[in-house]
Design an enzyme around this catalytic site. Structure first.
Site, PDB file in Angstrom:
ATOM      1  N   GLN A 111      43.396  41.194  38.896  1.00 28.96           N
ATOM      2  CA  GLN A 111      44.356  41.317  39.989  1.00 28.96           C
ATOM      3  C   GLN A 111      44.433  40.174  40.705  1.00 28.96           C
ATOM      4  O   GLN A 111      45.438  40.105  41.782  1.00 28.96           O
ATOM      5  CB  GLN A 111      44.182  42.578  41.002  1.00 28.96           C
ATOM      6  CG  GLN A 111      44.018  43.875  40.184  1.00 28.96           C
ATOM      7  CD  GLN A 111      45.634  44.391  39.550  1.00 28.96           C
ATOM      8  OE1 GLN A 111      46.539  43.718  39.693  1.00 28.96           O
ATOM      9  NE2 GLN A 111      45.426  45.190  38.569  1.00 28.96           N
ATOM     10  N   HIS A 113      37.241  49.177  39.694  1.00 28.15           N
ATOM     11  CA  HIS A 113      38.240  49.866  38.607  1.00 28.15           C
ATOM     12  C   HIS A 113      37.075  50.499  37.456  1.00 28.15           C
ATOM     13  O   HIS A 113      36.125  49.709  37.531  1.00 28.15           O
ATOM     14  CB  HIS A 113      39.092  48.737  37.792  1.00 28.15           C
ATOM     15  CG  HIS A 113      39.963  49.321  36.938  1.00 28.15           C
ATOM     16  ND1 HIS A 113      39.346  49.347  35.820  1.00 28.15           N
ATOM     17  CD2 HIS A 113      41.333  49.324  37.089  1.00 28.15           C
ATOM     18  CE1 HIS A 113      40.460  50.008  34.822  1.00 28.15           C
ATOM     19  NE2 HIS A 113      41.822  49.773  35.711  1.00 28.15           N
ATOM     20  N   LYS A 147      48.687  41.615  32.499  1.00 31.64           N
ATOM     21  CA  LYS A 147      48.929  41.616  33.653  1.00 31.64           C
ATOM     22  C   LYS A 147      49.332  40.523  34.260  1.00 31.64           C
ATOM     23  O   LYS A 147      50.011  40.439  35.361  1.00 31.64           O
ATOM     24  CB  LYS A 147      47.639  42.305  34.328  1.00 31.64           C
ATOM     25  CG  LYS A 147      47.059  43.603  33.902  1.00 31.64           C
ATOM     26  CD  LYS A 147      46.141  43.869  35.114  1.00 31.64           C
ATOM     27  CE  LYS A 147      45.245  45.084  34.599  1.00 31.64           C
ATOM     28  NZ  LYS A 147      45.951  46.302  34.572  1.00 31.64           N
ATOM     29  N   CYS A 155      42.628  54.586  37.788  1.00 28.24           N
ATOM     30  CA  CYS A 155      41.249  54.217  37.393  1.00 28.24           C
ATOM     31  C   CYS A 155      40.129  53.797  38.332  1.00 28.24           C
ATOM     32  O   CYS A 155      39.494  52.904  38.096  1.00 28.24           O
ATOM     33  CB  CYS A 155      41.331  52.876  36.530  1.00 28.24           C
ATOM     34  SG  CYS A 155      42.295  53.522  35.064  1.00 28.24           S
ATOM     35  N   ASP A 185      35.840  40.209  38.318  1.00 30.89           N
ATOM     36  CA  ASP A 185      37.015  40.924  37.609  1.00 30.89           C
ATOM     37  C   ASP A 185      37.953  40.311  38.434  1.00 30.89           C
ATOM     38  O   ASP A 185      38.356  40.730  39.495  1.00 30.89           O
ATOM     39  CB  ASP A 185      36.707  42.453  38.066  1.00 30.89           C
ATOM     40  CG  ASP A 185      38.085  43.229  37.309  1.00 30.89           C
ATOM     41  OD1 ASP A 185      38.869  42.571  37.039  1.00 30.89           O
ATOM     42  OD2 ASP A 185      37.982  44.338  37.582  1.00 30.89           O
TER      43      ASP A 185
HETATM   44  C1  LIG Z   1      40.976  45.325  38.755  1.00 36.36           C
HETATM   45  C2  LIG Z   1      41.116  45.753  37.395  1.00 36.36           C
HETATM   46  N1  LIG Z   1      39.961  45.541  36.406  1.00 36.36           N
HETATM   47  C3  LIG Z   1      40.116  45.994  35.164  1.00 36.36           C
HETATM   48  C4  LIG Z   1      41.190  46.276  34.601  1.00 36.36           C
HETATM   49  C5  LIG Z   1      41.256  46.854  33.175  1.00 36.36           C
HETATM   50  O1  LIG Z   1      42.267  45.877  32.565  1.00 36.36           O
HETATM   51  P1  LIG Z   1      42.565  46.212  31.011  1.00 36.36           P
HETATM   52  O2  LIG Z   1      42.980  47.797  30.996  1.00 36.36           O
HETATM   53  O3  LIG Z   1      43.975  45.120  30.687  1.00 36.36           O
HETATM   54  O4  LIG Z   1      41.385  46.088  30.288  1.00 36.36           O
HETATM   55  C6  LIG Z   1      42.393  46.587  35.541  1.00 36.36           C
HETATM   56  C7  LIG Z   1      43.481  47.084  34.906  1.00 36.36           C
HETATM   57  O5  LIG Z   1      43.807  48.055  34.418  1.00 36.36           O
HETATM   58  C8  LIG Z   1      42.196  46.361  36.743  1.00 36.36           C
HETATM   59  O6  LIG Z   1      43.250  46.506  37.543  1.00 36.36           O
END
Ligand SMILES: Cc1ncc(COP(=O)(O)O)c(C=O)c1O
Ligand SMILES: Cc1ncc(COP(=O)(O)O)c(C=O)c1O
Lengths: 425, 147, 425, 147
Positions: free
Chosen positions: A217, A137, A240, A380, A214
């Site tokens: 998910q 991401h 999430k 993203c 990270d």
């Molecule tokens: C795998 C992963 N990493 C990072 C993020 C970033 O999270 P956030 O947008 O809540 O900061 C997301 C979600 O958008 C994600 O799915």
């Protein structure tokens, strides 16, 4: 796997939003990987706090402030416990993106000579390497790109196989003595596959590199024990995992947090402030500058309590079932190309796919008209889409509150897409 | 709990009398600790002098500024530990901490804690526990340093 | 000034928390400078969003996402309008601390050669000077201290007079050709005095320096027109202005934001992401990485709509009256020493003071027992307290919902403090 | 609004036919613009060739990938502006933008917008307005560059 034992009708009744209509159809919400819906218990926890106890924390002797501080620290213990951690190992952040930036900037600050003497162990030298995967991401890619650009470190990438699993040979060849950081997703938000954390941690540890996980998910979908996974740092996002927006967590091993320089600086993270120099508190406060997201912390604690009430094993079993139904159904629809279609991989309930001959935006619009909310675009993850030769895909992602029937509605609707747009057989 | 039971006469008296105030000469075997409460900016410098064999507390002196709870607590501590074997002093500190963190469920008994037993009420005011603990933490730290 | 025309009974009824009890007394909440209470309209706006429209913004084609995006951008326009700005000039942050760190880190990133070619104009050279005041909240001091330490720039300080007004001669001698940034509070959170923004902006402009205004303590209390004040950047915090926690704003002049490199990086702030290099969106999105605080933005918009409904002129007039009553009352109590007791200065309704012979913590405990919540400590302004020869003070701060009667209760209670602790006459 | 009225036959046909697809030779007076929709990653490269006096559009060609709305819109635009005086093309773009941002309140009339009038329905789908605008913004930018 035994059939699900969740009382879905009861669970769905806890989420007021799920009773909505979308374009004249009962809403089928399959975009939880973007953001989940919140149970009434989470909304109530925040509202109750704001109506009865609201005060800034860690500052001031009045009873309200003391009560608010206690609720806030209880929330920390609850959320830390949810990921298997001690309270002192959990830093509140405004979300996963903020947490990953914290990690990268703190290392940058160590490189600039900031922090404690022990912080020097994080300092980068030109030629040092930062490793991520091709599946990242953007939130776990850009902070490292920028850190590399600022410090002269080199960014390297672990390849992904065509079937969506990480290429561990690539990992073994990329991770080496110059590696200082290995950052990777527990579960990619496009592939849905649970990555082999143990293998990657072992390689990173051999190289003496810091690991950054990270867990965006995975945290909402499977039992998580971050200390047992052995990672040094990990992040997740509240919104999430049934919790509030603007709220997330950074987990850190005690010895890593202890030596890491601060990132955001300001009130409530200091011991002594001089006009020209200041001293900082130990973790987690060192990383929590300014007024904290008090009501959101309480909301997130309510969210993980809700999940724990169901039991993460049961949540995961339910979602594994949903995923299998979805994946098998999609495989049987002509013209559907699944991203990361490995057999046998551990998974969360998320499928990204292409409808051959129909742009993802059009396909998404078609589903939307039938009351099905999915996500279309690059999610993203532009490099990952490029790796699979596309610019955009459609992603359906489920959570604890989704039903078999909703998956079937998705499958039925997806079967109609190519016909509507006059493509294919 | 009423304000009067938090601020008993004995506490207000000690906060003015401040037994042990003014650091004794820094001659070995001696150890000094500096402690600071970041919330309010209060601080204390506490010095413990040990008997020549190092086995017992000879005396405790201190300096610093703070609220009446923190000043009274330091003053009360001073009289309590003078001449006490080190192990006993450590046990005393542990007991004090347990009571203060108990939210009013574990009182400080007068036999053991003397005047400091008047600080029992503080344990119901979570924001003030740190004030009462400041001198005790400083003594704990100083004893550790003297090892 | 005419007597207040606010219908305080109606206003107070909008704030459920104000009907609470504290230690057996009706709550007198005089800690709004730490965090304000929230009207039901703000709570409802967030809850309604979560129950009816909740979806991630700027991402995905489904109807929910489009509706959420619209509400989110409407909120931006509303909050921008509240401070006199165009929507594109308002960047969402998680609070003032985050906004000030954004400013400092973005300049640091420009110094490291990041951003656009035009970003180079913000780059610091060793010996360049950053100017703050002695009155800073730590949030507007530490980011500049750390930036100076990282870049070799020098931090300088504008002195404050004994009466709490800024020493403009000191400012004139400190601000000069080497000055690159002048950061200062619109209103100090300890002194309550409205600083001479026009004079400081003029000096900074002559020096070619960037101005950064900390508007935390003015935004909730007086009509604010940031473009008219001429500052380059300004920050405020939602939770201090009747809005949600974890939410704030950074205002920037269009040309400044256009050239500033990003700070937090991640999703939704990019155009193209490569494995090794990426391109960023224009402002405000460039500065808004990751999932945004959607419900909080909507809550903050509800808060400023609530304030605008009353009228910021009326709010300010009411608070000026409260302030005068409080200050004059405190002056007449023996043994009270006010911080920043200048006559004739513009003010918000905030008084910090010392009770001679009684530690602030003890004094605060005394008020707390009477149901009056004030703040004691250094209020995240250690250097300022040191400047006035103390480590802690007591601060009573009012907001639109406080009454004359509450001020009188404060005064009555303060009169009893020294007697209770056996100090003084 | 029904999905069928968003995706009219004419739109689906244009999205497949893609009039003007394939960039013409880059010989002056010519200007090219590249536009990108960061939300979905779609992009377009559009080239406008002007008459030798620079006063009118000779032809518009383009390349790129995107959803059926963006492809159809580019295709429709092509036929519409060929041979059109520059000022008229600019006015046309302004009119198109106004209608698309109108949330369904300002329709595109067929006389002026030809086949592109079928895009009227897009204005009710705020998330898709950018898709329909992409080629038009590219033309606007290219004309500005040609100055
Ligand atoms: C795998 C992963 N990493 C990072 C993020 C970033 O999270 P956030 O947008 O809540 O900061 C997301 C979600 O958008 C994600 O799915
Ligand atoms: C003047 C001033 N600046 C900055 C801040 C920091 O704001 P926050 O803690 O909401 O980030 C505060 C409040 O604590 C303040 O009063």
């Amino acid at each position: 796997m035994s059939s699900t034992t969740l009382d879905l009708a009861a669970i769905r009744a806890d989420f007021p939003f799920l009773a909505s209509e979308l374009n004249g159809h009962p809403l089928v919400y399959l975009d939880s990987a973007a953001t989940s819906q919140k149970p009434q218990a989470v909304i109530d926890a925040e509202v109750d706090f704001l109506r009865t106890t609201n005060a800034a924390v860690h500052r001031g002797a009045h009873t309200l402030a003391a009560e608010a501080t206690e609720l806030f620290e209880d929330a920390r213990a609850t959320v830390a416990g949810f990921v298997g951690a001690q309270p002192e190992s959990l830093v509140w952040t405004s979300g996963a993106t903020a947490g990953l930036n914290l990690a990268a900037y703190a290392i940058g600050n160590a490189t600039a000579g900031r922090g404690l003497p022990a912080s020097a162990r994080f300092a980068l030298r030109p030629g040092d390497e930062l490793v991520v995967t091709e599946t990242e991401h953007h939130a776990n890619l850009l902070p490292w790109q920028e850190l590399a650009a600022r410090t002269g470190a080199v960014l390297r990438h672990i390849a992904v196989h065509d079937d969506g699993t990480l290429d561990l040979e690539s990992a073994a060849s990329v991770i080496g003595p110059r590696t200082r950081v290995v950052a990777f997703p527990h579960v990619s938000n496009v592939l849905g596959i649970v990555n082999p954390v143990a293998e990657l941690v072992a390689m990173a540890r051999d190289a003496g590199a810091l690991t950054v996980l990270d867990a965006c998910q995975s945290a909402p979908h499977l039992p998580l024990d971050l200390p047992a996974l052995g990672v040094d740092l990990a992040v997740f996002s509240g919104h999430k995992m049934l919790g509030p927006y603007a709220m997330g967590g950074l987990y850190g091993r005690a010895d890593v947090l202890a030596d890491l320089p601060p990132f955001l600086v300001g009130g409530s993270m200091i011991t002594r402030v001089g006009l020209d120099e200041s001293e900082y508190l130990p973790p987690p406060q060192r990383f929590e500058a300014g007024t904290q997201p008090v009501s959101q912390a309480i909301g997130l604690a309510a969210a993980v309590r809700y999940l724990d009430g169901i039991g993460m094993d049961a949540v995961h079993a339910h979602e594994v079932r949903l995923e299998r139904r979805m994946r098998e159904g999609l495989r049987s629809i002509p013209g559907i190309r699944l991203l990361g279609d490995a057999d046998g991989a551990g998974r969360v309930a998320l499928c990204a796919f292409e409808v051959e001959g129909v742009h993802a935006h059009d396909a998404g619009q078609f589903l939307d008209a039938r009351g099905i909310a999915v996500r279309v675009g690059h999610h993203c993850a532009q490099p990952l889409h490029r790796r699979f030769g596309m610019t955009a895909s459609m992603r359906a992602s489920a959570a604890v509150y989704n039903t078999d029937g909703e998956i079937d509605e998705l499958l039925d609707a997806v079967s109609g897409i190519r016909g509507f747009f006059g493509v294919g057989a | 709990m009423s304000l009067e039971s938090l601020y008993q006469e004995l506490i207000l008296d000690h906060s003015k009398a401040r037994d042990g105030y003014g650091l004794a000469a820094d001659e070995a075997p001696t150890a000094t600790s500096h402690q600071h409460n970041p919330v309010c900016g209060d601080d204390i410098t506490l010095r413990v002098r040990l008997t020549s064999d190092g086995g017992a507390v000879r005396d405790v002196t201190w300096e610093g500024s703070g609220c009446s709870i923190s000043q009274a607590s330091a003053s009360m501590l001073t009289g309590l530990v003078d001449g006490m074997p080190r192990e006993d002093a450590s046990a005393l500190i542990d007991g004090f901490r347990t009571a203060l963190r108990s939210r009013g469920t574990v009182p400080l008994d007068e036999e053991t804690f003397g005047d400091a037993a008047a600080l029992s009420g503080v344990s119901k005011y979570t924001a003030r526990v740190k004030c009462a603990m400041l001198a005790w933490v400083a003594l704990e730290d100083a004893l550790a340093r003297a090892e």
